[in-house]
Each structure stands twice: as structure tokens, then as C-alpha cells.
Design a protein around this motif. Structure first.
Motif, PDB file in Angstrom:
ATOM      1  N   GLU A 127       0.836  -1.193   0.000  1.00  0.00           N
ATOM      2  CA  GLU A 127       0.000   0.000   0.000  1.00  0.00           C
ATOM      3  C   GLU A 127       0.878   1.252   0.000  1.00  0.00           C
ATOM      4  OE1 GLU A 127      -3.161   0.605  -0.266  1.00  0.00           O
ATOM      5  OE2 GLU A 127      -3.772  -1.498  -0.388  1.00  0.00           O
ATOM      6  N   TRP A 128       0.768   2.061  -1.032  1.00  0.00           N
ATOM      7  CA  TRP A 128       1.543   3.293  -1.086  1.00  0.00           C
ATOM      8  C   TRP A 128       1.109   4.255   0.018  1.00  0.00           C
ATOM      9  CZ3 TRP A 128      -0.832   7.989  -1.556  1.00  0.00           C
ATOM     10  CH2 TRP A 128      -2.166   7.987  -1.994  1.00  0.00           C
ATOM     11  N   SER A 129      -0.174   4.226   0.389  1.00  0.00           N
ATOM     12  CA  SER A 129      -0.664   5.139   1.426  1.00  0.00           C
ATOM     13  C   SER A 129      -0.035   4.795   2.774  1.00  0.00           C
ATOM     14  CB  SER A 129      -2.191   5.050   1.522  1.00  0.00           C
ATOM     15  OG  SER A 129      -2.617   3.714   1.726  1.00  0.00           O
ATOM     16  N   THR A 172       2.925   3.367   3.246  1.00  0.00           N
ATOM     17  CA  THR A 172       4.332   3.772   3.178  1.00  0.00           C
ATOM     18  C   THR A 172       4.477   5.281   3.355  1.00  0.00           C
ATOM     19  OG1 THR A 172       4.837   1.917   1.708  1.00  0.00           O
ATOM     20  CG2 THR A 172       6.388   3.755   1.737  1.00  0.00           C
ATOM     21  N   CYS A 173       3.658   6.054   2.660  1.00  0.00           N
ATOM     22  CA  CYS A 173       3.720   7.516   2.783  1.00  0.00           C
ATOM     23  C   CYS A 173       3.378   7.964   4.201  1.00  0.00           C
ATOM     24  CB  CYS A 173       2.774   8.168   1.777  1.00  0.00           C
ATOM     25  SG  CYS A 173       3.246   7.944   0.054  1.00  0.00           S
TER      26      CYS A 173
END
Length: 267
Positions: free
Chosen positions: A49-51, A53-54
Motif C-alpha cells: 500500500e503506497w498510502s 508507506t507515505c
């Protein structure tokens, strides 16, 4: 003779072409009729999930900023969790940067609890991955954690304003937010292990339960020393602790389960 030979070669070439067409047709039918082996779907992984990680990168930057600017205050007040002072010292750091560090660490604690709720929900209700955007689920859990902390802060202020003195109320609120800061420092490596190192969720749950129980024991100790230091006040402490600690925690767990069921049924 020449004409007969030409016709013979043409007849052979035509038959070879027909045979090749039949072979190609049979091959295509065998490909279409024979089912291929279905691929096995990869399990869902949090680190994909990129969210997430960010969000964790942003939390790391905020945590670094808080530790850099409020390190003295943080260690001073984490140490005070295991001690009891009747009144604050003149040398206690109460600057604006220190108060900002408390706000940042307390907010990060809510974010980490929200991520843990997300991991728990995906582990127990895998269908959540497919019914609604993961960013919305994470935001919802973080909002629930923030609401829980603010609700407890408001209930502490209201109850302590009625029954206790101002200095006792101030020390208790400080102890509460100090425990949140301590939980933040313990939760961050645990969340990293869960997300990026495939830590078994049951082991992660045990560590999470240990952190939560340890924080409740510290609050129990601070509440006894701050409000009910007399022996006859033990029963009052039990009532206070259950009303403002255990009941909200049970309501939080039930609320998370109820939200998961609503999301699955409606989306």
C-alpha cells in the motif's frame, strides 16, 4: 509428360497445404478446449500500500522532529511516570516546543493505533480489501483513535473538575499524555515489524497487548498516588479506573467490530 509432372506436383502441394490447415485447426481446438492451470492469487501485503508507506514516512519525520526539539522534556516526563512528586519542580521544562512535542507524539500514537486496527481488520475480515478503498479504511480508524483520545481527555477534565483539586487534575492529565508519548515510542517499531517484516499478527497482538496493559498499570499507579493515596480510597480508585479506562476501551473494541460489519454489509 511435362504437363503431367506439373499437375502431380500441384496436387501434392495442395494436399500438403490441406493437411497443414487440418493440423493448425486441431492445434487451435486443443488449446481452446484444454483449460490452463489457474494462477494462485498473491496474499494481500500491507507494504504494497503506497498510502501506508507515505503515512509511515511522514510519521518518521514527525517523530524525528519531536525527539530533536523535545528530547529533554520527553525523557524527563517518561521518568516521572515511575515517580511521584507532590508539586512540579521549578526546573521542569514547560516551553512551547515541549508542549508541541507532546501533541506530536500523542497524535502519532493515534495514527499507530489506527494502523494496528487496519492490520487487525484485514487479518480478521479479508473482504474489507475488496469492498472499499484502503485509504478510507485507514483514515476511518485513525479518526476513531483520535476521537477516543479526545473523548477520554474531555471526560477526565469533567470528572476531575467536579471531584478533585486543580493541581491533582493537572498532574493526571500530564500523566495521561506522558503515557501516550511512551506508547508512541513503543508502537512505532512494532508497526514497522508488522508492515515491512511480516511479523506474525498473533505475536504482534501479544506485543500490542503488553504495551496497552503496561500503560494501564502506569495509569493505575499514577491514579492511586494522585487521587486515592489513602487506604480507604482503593474502592474509589477501582470505580474511577473502570469508568474512565476499561469501559471506553471495551466500547472502542466493539465500535471497531461494528464499523467493520457496516462496511462489509453496505459496500
Amino acid at each position: 509428360m511435362k504437363e503431367t509432372s506439373t499437375i502431380g506436383f500441384e496436387y501434392i502441394a495442395e494436399k500438403m497445404h490441406e493437411q497443414q490447415l487440418q493440423l493448425d485447426s486441431a492445434l487451435m481446438r486443443s488449446i481452446q478446449e484444454t483449460p490452463g492451470m489457474r494462477g494462485e492469487a498473491l496474499p494481500y501485503q500491507f507494504r504494497s500500500e503506497w498510502s501506508v508507506t507515505c503515512l509511515l514516512l511522514f510519521c518518521f519525520l514527525l517523530l524525528s522532529y519531536a525527539l530533536k526539539n523535545g528530547k529533554k522534556y520527553i525523557f524527563q516526563h517518561l521518568k516521572s511516570l515511575f515517580q511521584h512528586k507532590e508539586r512540579s519542580s521549578l526546573f521542569d521544562d514547560t516551553s512551547g516546543s515541549s508542549n508541541g512535542a507532546v501533541v506530536v507524539l500523542s497524535s502519532l500514537t493515534c495514527v499507530f493505533y489506527g494502523l494496528f486496527f487496519f492490520c487487525y481488520s484485514i487479518e480478521k475480515f479479508p473482504s474489507l480489501v475488496f469492498v472499499t478503498p484502503r485509504e478510507a479504511i485507514i483514515g476511518m480508524y485513525v479518526f476513531v483513535a483520535f476521537f477516543y483520545v479526545l473523548l477520554k481527555w474531555g471526560s477526565y477534565n469533567f470528572i476531575n473538575w467536579i471531584f478533585f483539586e486543580k493541581e491533582h487534575k493537572r498532574r493526571w492529565i500530564q500523566a495521561y499524555f506522558d503515557t501516550l508519548c511512551g506508547q508512541c515510542l513503543l508502537l512505532f517499531p512494532l508497526i514497522l515489524l508488522l508492515v515491512y517484516y511480516n511479523l506474525d499478527f498473533h505475536i504482534g497482538s501479544i506485543f500490542m497487548l503488553f504495551i496497552l496493559v503496561f500503560a494501564k498499570i502506569l495509569l493505575y499507579y499514577k491514579g492511586f498516588r494522585n487521587f486515592f493515596s489513602q487506604s480507604y480510597g482503593f474502592l474509589h480508585l477501582i470505580l474511577y479506573f473502570c469508568a474512565l479506562e476499561m469501559v471506553p476501551l471495551l466500547l472502542l473494541v466493539k465500535g471497531i467490530l461494528y464499523i467493520n460489519q457496516i462496511v462489509i454489509l453496505n459496500f
